[in-house]
Structures are given as C-alpha cells and as structure tokens.
Design a protein around this motif. Structure first.
Motif, PDB file in Angstrom:
ATOM      1  N   ARG A  40       0.856  -1.187   0.000  1.00  0.00           N
ATOM      2  CA  ARG A  40       0.000   0.000   0.000  1.00  0.00           C
ATOM      3  C   ARG A  40       0.887   1.230   0.000  1.00  0.00           C
ATOM      4  O   ARG A  40       1.789   1.355   0.822  1.00  0.00           O
ATOM      5  N   VAL A  41       0.594   2.131  -0.914  1.00  0.00           N
ATOM      6  CA  VAL A  41       1.312   3.404  -0.979  1.00  0.00           C
ATOM      7  C   VAL A  41       0.417   4.446  -0.339  1.00  0.00           C
ATOM      8  O   VAL A  41      -0.738   4.605  -0.726  1.00  0.00           O
ATOM      9  N   LEU A  42       0.953   5.167   0.656  1.00  0.00           N
ATOM     10  CA  LEU A  42       0.169   6.132   1.408  1.00  0.00           C
ATOM     11  C   LEU A  42       0.469   7.549   0.936  1.00  0.00           C
ATOM     12  O   LEU A  42       1.631   7.925   0.775  1.00  0.00           O
ATOM     13  N   ASP A  43      -0.586   8.320   0.731  1.00  0.00           N
ATOM     14  CA  ASP A  43      -0.451   9.707   0.299  1.00  0.00           C
ATOM     15  C   ASP A  43       0.029  10.567   1.462  1.00  0.00           C
ATOM     16  O   ASP A  43      -0.401  10.400   2.602  1.00  0.00           O
ATOM     17  N   ALA A  44       0.922  11.492   1.194  1.00  0.00           N
ATOM     18  CA  ALA A  44       1.504  12.341   2.241  1.00  0.00           C
ATOM     19  C   ALA A  44       0.446  13.206   2.910  1.00  0.00           C
ATOM     20  O   ALA A  44       0.509  13.436   4.117  1.00  0.00           O
ATOM     21  N   SER A  45      -0.552  13.676   2.176  1.00  0.00           N
ATOM     22  CA  SER A  45      -1.578  14.538   2.779  1.00  0.00           C
ATOM     23  C   SER A  45      -2.442  13.772   3.770  1.00  0.00           C
ATOM     24  O   SER A  45      -2.882  14.316   4.772  1.00  0.00           O
ATOM     25  N   VAL A  46      -2.673  12.505   3.527  1.00  0.00           N
ATOM     26  CA  VAL A  46      -3.454  11.688   4.443  1.00  0.00           C
ATOM     27  C   VAL A  46      -2.659  11.419   5.716  1.00  0.00           C
ATOM     28  O   VAL A  46      -3.201  11.428   6.810  1.00  0.00           O
ATOM     29  N   LEU A  47      -1.366  11.206   5.579  1.00  0.00           N
ATOM     30  CA  LEU A  47      -0.529  10.938   6.746  1.00  0.00           C
ATOM     31  C   LEU A  47      -0.442  12.141   7.666  1.00  0.00           C
ATOM     32  O   LEU A  47      -0.482  11.993   8.878  1.00  0.00           O
ATOM     33  N   THR A  48      -0.347  13.332   7.124  1.00  0.00           N
ATOM     34  CA  THR A  48      -0.237  14.504   7.984  1.00  0.00           C
ATOM     35  C   THR A  48      -1.529  14.741   8.742  1.00  0.00           C
ATOM     36  O   THR A  48      -1.505  15.163   9.876  1.00  0.00           O
ATOM     37  N   GLN A  49      -2.670  14.448   8.142  1.00  0.00           N
ATOM     38  CA  GLN A  49      -3.944  14.590   8.830  1.00  0.00           C
ATOM     39  C   GLN A  49      -4.071  13.559   9.942  1.00  0.00           C
ATOM     40  O   GLN A  49      -4.551  13.860  11.015  1.00  0.00           O
ATOM     41  N   ALA A  50      -3.629  12.349   9.697  1.00  0.00           N
ATOM     42  CA  ALA A  50      -3.760  11.288  10.688  1.00  0.00           C
ATOM     43  C   ALA A  50      -2.832  11.522  11.873  1.00  0.00           C
ATOM     44  O   ALA A  50      -3.190  11.239  13.006  1.00  0.00           O
ATOM     45  N   THR A  51      -1.650  12.047  11.639  1.00  0.00           N
ATOM     46  CA  THR A  51      -0.699  12.212  12.735  1.00  0.00           C
ATOM     47  C   THR A  51      -1.029  13.433  13.590  1.00  0.00           C
ATOM     48  O   THR A  51      -0.630  13.480  14.737  1.00  0.00           O
ATOM     49  N   THR A  52      -1.736  14.418  13.046  1.00  0.00           N
ATOM     50  CA  THR A  52      -2.064  15.597  13.843  1.00  0.00           C
ATOM     51  C   THR A  52      -3.180  15.315  14.843  1.00  0.00           C
ATOM     52  O   THR A  52      -3.364  16.078  15.771  1.00  0.00           O
ATOM     53  N   THR A  53      -3.915  14.226  14.672  1.00  0.00           N
ATOM     54  CA  THR A  53      -4.969  13.883  15.617  1.00  0.00           C
ATOM     55  C   THR A  53      -4.436  13.034  16.769  1.00  0.00           C
ATOM     56  O   THR A  53      -5.196  12.623  17.629  1.00  0.00           O
ATOM     57  N   ASP A  54      -3.148  12.779  16.787  1.00  0.00           N
ATOM     58  CA  ASP A  54      -2.517  12.020  17.855  1.00  0.00           C
ATOM     59  C   ASP A  54      -2.639  12.785  19.170  1.00  0.00           C
ATOM     60  O   ASP A  54      -2.424  13.993  19.228  1.00  0.00           O
ATOM     61  N   LEU A  55      -3.002  12.102  20.238  1.00  0.00           N
ATOM     62  CA  LEU A  55      -3.192  12.737  21.531  1.00  0.00           C
ATOM     63  C   LEU A  55      -1.914  13.416  22.016  1.00  0.00           C
ATOM     64  O   LEU A  55      -1.957  14.530  22.541  1.00  0.00           O
ATOM     65  N   PHE A  56      -0.781  12.774  21.825  1.00  0.00           N
ATOM     66  CA  PHE A  56       0.486  13.361  22.242  1.00  0.00           C
ATOM     67  C   PHE A  56       0.728  14.689  21.529  1.00  0.00           C
ATOM     68  O   PHE A  56       1.107  15.685  22.143  1.00  0.00           O
ATOM     69  N   ALA A  57       0.483  14.724  20.214  1.00  0.00           N
ATOM     70  CA  ALA A  57       0.690  15.951  19.439  1.00  0.00           C
ATOM     71  C   ALA A  57      -0.274  17.050  19.890  1.00  0.00           C
ATOM     72  O   ALA A  57       0.107  18.220  19.952  1.00  0.00           O
ATOM     73  N   GLN A  58      -1.504  16.686  20.205  1.00  0.00           N
ATOM     74  CA  GLN A  58      -2.474  17.677  20.666  1.00  0.00           C
ATOM     75  C   GLN A  58      -2.056  18.290  21.996  1.00  0.00           C
ATOM     76  O   GLN A  58      -2.113  19.506  22.177  1.00  0.00           O
ATOM     77  N   LEU A  59      -1.647  17.461  22.929  1.00  0.00           N
ATOM     78  CA  LEU A  59      -1.215  17.956  24.230  1.00  0.00           C
ATOM     79  C   LEU A  59       0.060  18.792  24.136  1.00  0.00           C
ATOM     80  O   LEU A  59       0.206  19.802  24.809  1.00  0.00           O
ATOM     81  N   GLU A  60       0.959  18.361  23.266  1.00  0.00           N
ATOM     82  CA  GLU A  60       2.203  19.103  23.080  1.00  0.00           C
ATOM     83  C   GLU A  60       1.926  20.466  22.447  1.00  0.00           C
ATOM     84  O   GLU A  60       2.519  21.478  22.837  1.00  0.00           O
ATOM     85  N   ALA A  61       1.005  20.529  21.502  1.00  0.00           N
ATOM     86  CA  ALA A  61       0.655  21.795  20.858  1.00  0.00           C
ATOM     87  C   ALA A  61       0.013  22.763  21.846  1.00  0.00           C
ATOM     88  O   ALA A  61       0.181  23.982  21.742  1.00  0.00           O
ATOM     89  N   LYS A  62      -0.722  22.252  22.829  1.00  0.00           N
ATOM     90  CA  LYS A  62      -1.361  23.088  23.839  1.00  0.00           C
ATOM     91  C   LYS A  62      -0.392  23.472  24.955  1.00  0.00           C
ATOM     92  O   LYS A  62      -0.744  24.254  25.840  1.00  0.00           O
ATOM     93  N   GLY A  63       0.810  22.909  24.930  1.00  0.00           N
ATOM     94  CA  GLY A  63       1.786  23.205  25.962  1.00  0.00           C
ATOM     95  C   GLY A  63       1.532  22.465  27.264  1.00  0.00           C
ATOM     96  O   GLY A  63       1.983  22.893  28.323  1.00  0.00           O
ATOM     97  N   MET A  64       0.798  21.375  27.185  1.00  0.00           N
ATOM     98  CA  MET A  64       0.449  20.630  28.389  1.00  0.00           C
ATOM     99  C   MET A  64       1.469  19.550  28.737  1.00  0.00           C
ATOM    100  O   MET A  64       1.307  18.832  29.710  1.00  0.00           O
ATOM    101  N   LEU A  65       2.503  19.421  27.942  1.00  0.00           N
ATOM    102  CA  LEU A  65       3.526  18.412  28.220  1.00  0.00           C
ATOM    103  C   LEU A  65       4.825  19.045  28.636  1.00  0.00           C
ATOM    104  O   LEU A  65       5.218  20.063  28.279  1.00  0.00           O
TER     105      LEU A  65
END
Length: 65
Positions: A40-65
């Motif tokens: 399976r070849v994964l499109d780069a735009s789909v990967l960036t959307q999927a990784t931004t919904t990661d809980l760790f990334a969300q908390l880090e973006a809010k400065g909670m980590l």
C-alpha cells in the motif's frame, strides 16, 4: 533443502508500486507491506492529517507536556 520464499513483497514490487503512484500524481508519504504480499502506498496529505490527531501531538501543541 532450498530456502522457502518469503510471503512479503520483494523490493522490485515495492519500487514499482511507488513509481506507479508517483506517475499517477500521488505524493508518496509512506508505504505498508503486509505478510500477504500486499503493498500500500500512502499519500503524504493523508498521513499529515492522521498524525495531527494524535493525543500526544495535541497535548504538546497546547503546551500541556
């Protein structure tokens, strides 16, 4: 006794899948190779959307980590 062939896709199959995806205008962001031989070849735009919904990334973006 001869070695049993691997069920995974070989390097040529992966390379060909990536080249075909690029020729079709896809921006390759990653690949998945399964034990059944599926590539399976994964499109780069789909990967960036999927990784931004990661809980760790969300908390880090809010400065909670």
């Amino acid at each position: 006794m001869p070695r049993k062939p691997s069920p995974y896709a070989n390097r040529t199959a992966v390379r060909q899948a990536v080249e075909n995806a690029k020729a079709a205008g896809l921006t390759v962001g990653g690949i998945e190779v399964s034990p059944s031989g599926t590539v399976r070849v994964l499109d780069a735009s789909v990967l960036t959307q999927a990784t931004t919904t990661d809980l760790f990334a969300q908390l880090e973006a809010k400065g909670m980590l």
